[in-house]
Scaffold this motif. Sequence first.
Motif, PDB file in Angstrom:
ATOM      1  N   HIS A 123       0.491  -0.829   0.055  1.00  0.00           N
ATOM      2  CA  HIS A 123       0.370   0.232   0.159  1.00  0.00           C
ATOM      3  C   HIS A 123       0.628   1.234   0.198  1.00  0.00           C
ATOM      4  O   HIS A 123       1.852   1.659   0.627  1.00  0.00           O
ATOM      5  CB  HIS A 123      -0.778  -0.008   1.436  1.00  0.00           C
ATOM      6  CG  HIS A 123      -1.475  -0.486   1.192  1.00  0.00           C
ATOM      7  ND1 HIS A 123      -3.136  -1.269   1.913  1.00  0.00           N
ATOM      8  CD2 HIS A 123      -1.843  -2.365   1.618  1.00  0.00           C
ATOM      9  CE1 HIS A 123      -3.802  -1.933   2.072  1.00  0.00           C
ATOM     10  NE2 HIS A 123      -2.573  -3.040   1.541  1.00  0.00           N
ATOM     11  N   LEU A 124       1.421   1.936  -1.448  1.00  0.00           N
ATOM     12  CA  LEU A 124       1.889   3.038  -1.009  1.00  0.00           C
ATOM     13  C   LEU A 124       0.508   4.008  -1.227  1.00  0.00           C
ATOM     14  O   LEU A 124      -0.042   4.637  -1.343  1.00  0.00           O
ATOM     15  CB  LEU A 124       2.391   3.554  -2.818  1.00  0.00           C
ATOM     16  CG  LEU A 124       3.460   2.648  -3.279  1.00  0.00           C
ATOM     17  CD1 LEU A 124       3.646   2.490  -4.191  1.00  0.00           C
ATOM     18  CD2 LEU A 124       5.004   2.416  -1.712  1.00  0.00           C
ATOM     19  N   ASN A 125       1.804   4.799   0.512  1.00  0.00           N
ATOM     20  CA  ASN A 125       0.140   6.140   0.358  1.00  0.00           C
ATOM     21  C   ASN A 125       0.625   7.193   0.309  1.00  0.00           C
ATOM     22  O   ASN A 125       2.218   7.856  -0.213  1.00  0.00           O
ATOM     23  CB  ASN A 125       0.180   5.789   1.866  1.00  0.00           C
ATOM     24  CG  ASN A 125      -0.305   4.500   2.692  1.00  0.00           C
ATOM     25  OD1 ASN A 125      -0.962   4.672   2.531  1.00  0.00           O
ATOM     26  ND2 ASN A 125       0.327   4.149   3.838  1.00  0.00           N
ATOM     27  N   GLY A 126       0.252   8.411   0.291  1.00  0.00           N
ATOM     28  CA  GLY A 126       0.601   9.544  -0.169  1.00  0.00           C
ATOM     29  C   GLY A 126       0.577  10.225  -1.813  1.00  0.00           C
ATOM     30  O   GLY A 126       1.534  10.740  -1.995  1.00  0.00           O
ATOM     31  N   LEU A 127      -0.444   9.471  -2.670  1.00  0.00           N
ATOM     32  CA  LEU A 127      -0.234  10.053  -3.702  1.00  0.00           C
ATOM     33  C   LEU A 127      -0.470  11.640  -3.975  1.00  0.00           C
ATOM     34  O   LEU A 127      -0.043  12.171  -4.894  1.00  0.00           O
ATOM     35  CB  LEU A 127      -1.138   8.779  -5.088  1.00  0.00           C
ATOM     36  CG  LEU A 127       0.085   7.431  -4.801  1.00  0.00           C
ATOM     37  CD1 LEU A 127      -1.123   6.795  -5.643  1.00  0.00           C
ATOM     38  CD2 LEU A 127       1.194   7.098  -4.779  1.00  0.00           C
ATOM     39  N   LEU A 144       5.337   7.956 -13.598  1.00  0.00           N
ATOM     40  CA  LEU A 144       6.288   8.760 -14.016  1.00  0.00           C
ATOM     41  C   LEU A 144       7.196   9.750 -13.558  1.00  0.00           C
ATOM     42  O   LEU A 144       8.380   9.639 -14.110  1.00  0.00           O
ATOM     43  CB  LEU A 144       5.298  10.319 -15.308  1.00  0.00           C
ATOM     44  CG  LEU A 144       5.790  11.102 -15.575  1.00  0.00           C
ATOM     45  CD1 LEU A 144       6.278  10.339 -17.380  1.00  0.00           C
ATOM     46  CD2 LEU A 144       5.018  12.188 -16.400  1.00  0.00           C
ATOM     47  N   PHE A 145       7.156  10.078 -12.776  1.00  0.00           N
ATOM     48  CA  PHE A 145       7.716  11.467 -11.198  1.00  0.00           C
ATOM     49  C   PHE A 145       8.661  10.394 -10.725  1.00  0.00           C
ATOM     50  O   PHE A 145       9.862  10.555 -10.416  1.00  0.00           O
ATOM     51  CB  PHE A 145       6.415  11.005 -10.094  1.00  0.00           C
ATOM     52  CG  PHE A 145       7.796  12.389  -9.251  1.00  0.00           C
ATOM     53  CD1 PHE A 145       7.593  13.766  -9.182  1.00  0.00           C
ATOM     54  CD2 PHE A 145       7.848  11.683  -7.664  1.00  0.00           C
ATOM     55  CE1 PHE A 145       8.035  14.342  -8.305  1.00  0.00           C
ATOM     56  CE2 PHE A 145       8.500  12.274  -7.066  1.00  0.00           C
ATOM     57  CZ  PHE A 145       9.116  13.189  -6.900  1.00  0.00           C
ATOM     58  N   ARG A 160      11.332   1.324   7.174  1.00  0.00           N
ATOM     59  CA  ARG A 160      10.322   2.044   7.008  1.00  0.00           C
ATOM     60  C   ARG A 160       8.456   1.648   6.245  1.00  0.00           C
ATOM     61  O   ARG A 160       8.023   2.350   6.347  1.00  0.00           O
ATOM     62  CB  ARG A 160      10.687   2.573   5.402  1.00  0.00           C
ATOM     63  CG  ARG A 160      11.978   3.707   5.490  1.00  0.00           C
ATOM     64  CD  ARG A 160      11.609   4.853   6.509  1.00  0.00           C
ATOM     65  NE  ARG A 160      12.194   5.486   6.404  1.00  0.00           N
ATOM     66  CZ  ARG A 160      12.697   6.621   7.074  1.00  0.00           C
ATOM     67  NH1 ARG A 160      11.892   7.490   7.518  1.00  0.00           N
ATOM     68  NH2 ARG A 160      13.858   7.716   7.232  1.00  0.00           N
ATOM     69  N   PHE A 161       8.931   0.327   6.302  1.00  0.00           N
ATOM     70  CA  PHE A 161       7.177  -0.051   6.099  1.00  0.00           C
ATOM     71  C   PHE A 161       6.542  -0.734   7.150  1.00  0.00           C
ATOM     72  O   PHE A 161       7.304  -1.401   8.248  1.00  0.00           O
ATOM     73  CB  PHE A 161       7.420  -1.893   4.879  1.00  0.00           C
ATOM     74  CG  PHE A 161       7.540  -2.446   5.040  1.00  0.00           C
ATOM     75  CD1 PHE A 161       7.210  -3.745   5.615  1.00  0.00           C
ATOM     76  CD2 PHE A 161       9.205  -3.111   5.449  1.00  0.00           C
ATOM     77  CE1 PHE A 161       8.316  -4.892   6.059  1.00  0.00           C
ATOM     78  CE2 PHE A 161      10.388  -3.852   5.760  1.00  0.00           C
ATOM     79  CZ  PHE A 161       9.738  -5.369   5.913  1.00  0.00           C
ATOM     80  N   HIS A 181       4.840   6.692   0.267  1.00  0.00           N
ATOM     81  CA  HIS A 181       6.151   6.716  -1.647  1.00  0.00           C
ATOM     82  C   HIS A 181       7.194   7.243  -1.780  1.00  0.00           C
ATOM     83  O   HIS A 181       7.953   6.718  -2.451  1.00  0.00           O
ATOM     84  CB  HIS A 181       4.746   7.413  -2.773  1.00  0.00           C
ATOM     85  CG  HIS A 181       5.327   9.134  -2.294  1.00  0.00           C
ATOM     86  ND1 HIS A 181       5.569   9.327  -3.194  1.00  0.00           N
ATOM     87  CD2 HIS A 181       4.251   9.464  -2.301  1.00  0.00           C
ATOM     88  CE1 HIS A 181       5.945  10.434  -2.974  1.00  0.00           C
ATOM     89  NE2 HIS A 181       4.629  10.962  -2.599  1.00  0.00           N
ATOM     90  N   GLY A 182       7.118   8.176  -0.758  1.00  0.00           N
ATOM     91  CA  GLY A 182       8.822   9.201  -0.939  1.00  0.00           C
ATOM     92  C   GLY A 182       9.513   7.753   0.295  1.00  0.00           C
ATOM     93  O   GLY A 182      10.915   7.703  -0.009  1.00  0.00           O
TER      94      GLY A 182
END
Length: 455
Positions: A123-127, A144-145, A160-161, A181-182
């Motif tokens: 689960h990648l948060n904070g898009l 893309l980023f 981190r996770f 996500h960062g």
Amino acid sequence: MAGVFLPCQYLRSRNSHTPSSLSRSQHSMTSPLTGKRTERPSPDPLDDKPLAKKAKPLAPSQSFADVLKEMPVNETVLDRRGNAINGDEDLVFQYVDMQLHHFNWDVALVFGVTEEGVRVLVHLNGLSGLPQSETCGPLQTFMLFNEITAMSWMEIPASRFRAVDAFEMLSHNQVEVAVKHGDIIFHPPEGPWTKSAPLRILSFDIQSMVSPGNRMPRYEHEPVLQIGNMLSVKDASVPYSRCIFTLDTCSDIAGADIRSYETEKDMLLAWRAYVVEADPDVIVGHDIACLDIPQLLLRAWTLELAEFACLGRLKDVYAEAFMQPVNYRKVKDAPILAGRLQLDTRQYMAESTIRRTNLTTTKRPKCDLTTVAFEFLSKTKEDIPSARIEGLQLAGPDERRKLAVYCLKETHLPLEIFHCPKLRCFDEAVEAARSSEKYMYRPFREFLRNGRNKS
């Protein structure tokens, strides 16, 4: 959001004006398995080629039964290849598929496989914190980023996770974690990061009843009779598990696991459970995008089996199939199975033939399984005429065995095409997606569904 549907909404009608197969008169036909049929008229005595002479001889590929005998011991208990990760170690995995969370577009769901074969969902948060674009959605903006291309590797430091709580888990995957996500590291496919995880490959084929006078099955009243399956690991061409689901009993086939069911409903639900348990990363087959997968979904809808459509890795997320005849289906409309890639060898070979021969897209290359198998595998595929399928089904377990052997060969050939060193289907598709200006920073499944040739 596309790809997420309520149980009663996982089918949409399209092209309602298309004639023939959806007409009321055709719905009134009797069931091929239970209804009585009108006898065919006697041949015209003036016809020098009466029906009896026109019929092709039945020639199922009995020789493939000998091939099955020579394969390694069939693993009837599916190997899920690990069930946990060490929370004190970094999580490193190869990204397979990605989509937005179906309720929260600030979260991306990333499906991946570790080098040890553990299936993970991240689960990648904070898009929403990323620079917004008017031309790209949140998912494409994120890819893309970070310059994420098809089948690239990702790494998350152990600190981190966090493991996702049981009540938060969305998938059937072995492991689910959450991270900002960062805090994730993205490795470009260079040097040691060109390796491949042990992707699990499922090749399958269905055999359906076909009414006299038709060439293709119709979902309204023609049942699925058999579903052949073979499981393999990428770069290992010999399948470690071979299984076939049959409607009614079937005589034994050495080297294959036969699972027989009294009703089509029972068979379809059992196959759905098999797919969830096998948990393939890639599903392979010849014409599965336009025929096999939509046909299964539409048959399940006809039989009121809403839960069958949960064929992907996310719980309670339903695949969709357009309610239309086979001839009107397109690969780009193929059902999406969350977290599972689909490689249709018929579509791939059509595109490959166009590229190799410089054909214009107005000319349809001949890419049936018989032609492809002979050209690239030097193997022949013996067909069972559709008019004889019902007879085999009703004749008893020994005759159904002939149909099952044929179905298993139809399942094995796409797997051989997938692993064929002359074609490198999957690896070539990954390379093409990574270099495509249109699909470079999009989920790999979009490239596989839409292809690279204009049509």
